[in-house]
Design a protein around this motif. Structure first.
Motif, PDB file in Angstrom:
ATOM      1  N   ILE A 290       0.823  -1.217   0.000  1.00 23.35           N
ATOM      2  CA  ILE A 290       0.000   0.000   0.000  1.00 23.35           C
ATOM      3  C   ILE A 290       0.856   1.266   0.000  1.00 23.35           C
ATOM      4  O   ILE A 290       0.682   2.134  -0.853  1.00 23.35           O
ATOM      5  CB  ILE A 290      -1.036  -0.029   1.143  1.00 23.35           C
ATOM      6  N   PRO A 291       1.831   1.419   0.919  1.00 20.18           N
ATOM      7  CA  PRO A 291       2.676   2.623   0.863  1.00 20.18           C
ATOM      8  C   PRO A 291       3.475   2.733  -0.441  1.00 20.18           C
ATOM      9  O   PRO A 291       3.660   3.834  -0.965  1.00 20.18           O
ATOM     10  CB  PRO A 291       3.605   2.473   2.069  1.00 20.18           C
ATOM     11  N   GLU A 292       3.928   1.597  -0.979  1.00 23.60           N
ATOM     12  CA  GLU A 292       4.682   1.642  -2.233  1.00 23.60           C
ATOM     13  C   GLU A 292       3.815   2.157  -3.380  1.00 23.60           C
ATOM     14  O   GLU A 292       4.246   3.007  -4.163  1.00 23.60           O
ATOM     15  CB  GLU A 292       5.251   0.257  -2.565  1.00 23.60           C
ATOM     16  N   ILE A 293       2.586   1.663  -3.470  1.00 22.27           N
ATOM     17  CA  ILE A 293       1.675   2.118  -4.525  1.00 22.27           C
ATOM     18  C   ILE A 293       1.315   3.592  -4.325  1.00 22.27           C
ATOM     19  O   ILE A 293       1.288   4.380  -5.278  1.00 22.27           O
ATOM     20  CB  ILE A 293       0.403   1.244  -4.560  1.00 22.27           C
ATOM     21  N   LEU A 294       1.013   3.956  -3.068  1.00 17.84           N
ATOM     22  CA  LEU A 294       0.671   5.360  -2.801  1.00 17.84           C
ATOM     23  C   LEU A 294       1.825   6.288  -3.142  1.00 17.84           C
ATOM     24  O   LEU A 294       1.610   7.402  -3.630  1.00 17.84           O
ATOM     25  CB  LEU A 294       0.244   5.539  -1.346  1.00 17.84           C
ATOM     26  N   ASN A 295       3.052   5.839  -2.906  1.00 13.50           N
ATOM     27  CA  ASN A 295       4.203   6.691  -3.216  1.00 13.50           C
ATOM     28  C   ASN A 295       4.396   6.844  -4.730  1.00 13.50           C
ATOM     29  O   ASN A 295       4.910   7.862  -5.181  1.00 13.50           O
ATOM     30  CB  ASN A 295       5.477   6.190  -2.549  1.00 13.50           C
ATOM     31  N   LYS A 296       3.970   5.836  -5.505  1.00 13.68           N
ATOM     32  CA  LYS A 296       4.013   5.974  -6.962  1.00 13.68           C
ATOM     33  C   LYS A 296       2.932   6.940  -7.441  1.00 13.68           C
ATOM     34  O   LYS A 296       3.169   7.748  -8.336  1.00 13.68           O
ATOM     35  CB  LYS A 296       3.827   4.616  -7.635  1.00 13.68           C
ATOM     36  N   LEU A 297       1.745   6.842  -6.840  1.00 14.72           N
ATOM     37  CA  LEU A 297       0.619   7.674  -7.265  1.00 14.72           C
ATOM     38  C   LEU A 297       0.702   9.095  -6.717  1.00 14.72           C
ATOM     39  O   LEU A 297       0.378  10.055  -7.415  1.00 14.72           O
ATOM     40  CB  LEU A 297      -0.701   7.044  -6.805  1.00 14.72           C
TER      41      LEU A 297
END
Length: 142
Positions: A67-74
């Motif tokens: 979740i944090p990895e995806i949010l950091n991409k978005l």
């Protein structure tokens, strides 16, 4: 219709801290339900603040990383946001993440139990750029 309110505090680390609050919510609902002798209700879980979210996930190590990895991409932490230009607090990303995920959910309470899936937990996500004390309001409506 009647409403019972319970509240508890959670200490967070910020920076995408994801905390399983399912047991605390369950305790709050059952306390309210026992006081009113009810078995069925609508439950609303809410955390005041514009950099915090309440949602459900499967609370497992892979998703806690994903979740944090995806949010950091978005919504990268290191971007410059108009909010930061206005307030100079460096947490524009946190406001956007919280706005997208939301800071409240509803869960049915049926036959004395929260109606959650086998692998579904209620979580608080703190996106701010510092540790915080977050309040969680559990409202039981019957």
């Amino acid at each position: 219709m009647a409403v019972k309110n319970e509240k508890f505090l959670i200490q967070t680390q910020g920076f995408n801290d994801i905390i399983d609050i399912t047991l605390k919510v369950d305790e709050a609902v059952k306390k309210s339900a026992a006081a009113a002798n009810i078995k069925n209700a609508a439950v609303h879980i809410f955390s005041p603040g514009s950099t915090v979210s309440i949602t459900t996930i499967e609370y497992e190590p892979g998703l806690i990383k994903d979740i944090p990895e995806i949010l950091n991409k978005l919504i990268p932490m290191d971007n410059t946001y108009h909010h930061d230009e206005t307030w100079h607090d460096g947490n524009g990303y946190a406001h956007i993440r919280a706005a997208i995920i939301g800071n409240g959910i509803n869960v049915p309470f049926v036959n004395g139990e929260l109606e959650l899936g086998n692998w579904q937990q209620i979580v608080l996500m703190d996106f701010d750029n510092k540790p915080r004390t977050r309040s969680v309001i559990v409202q039981t409506i019957y």
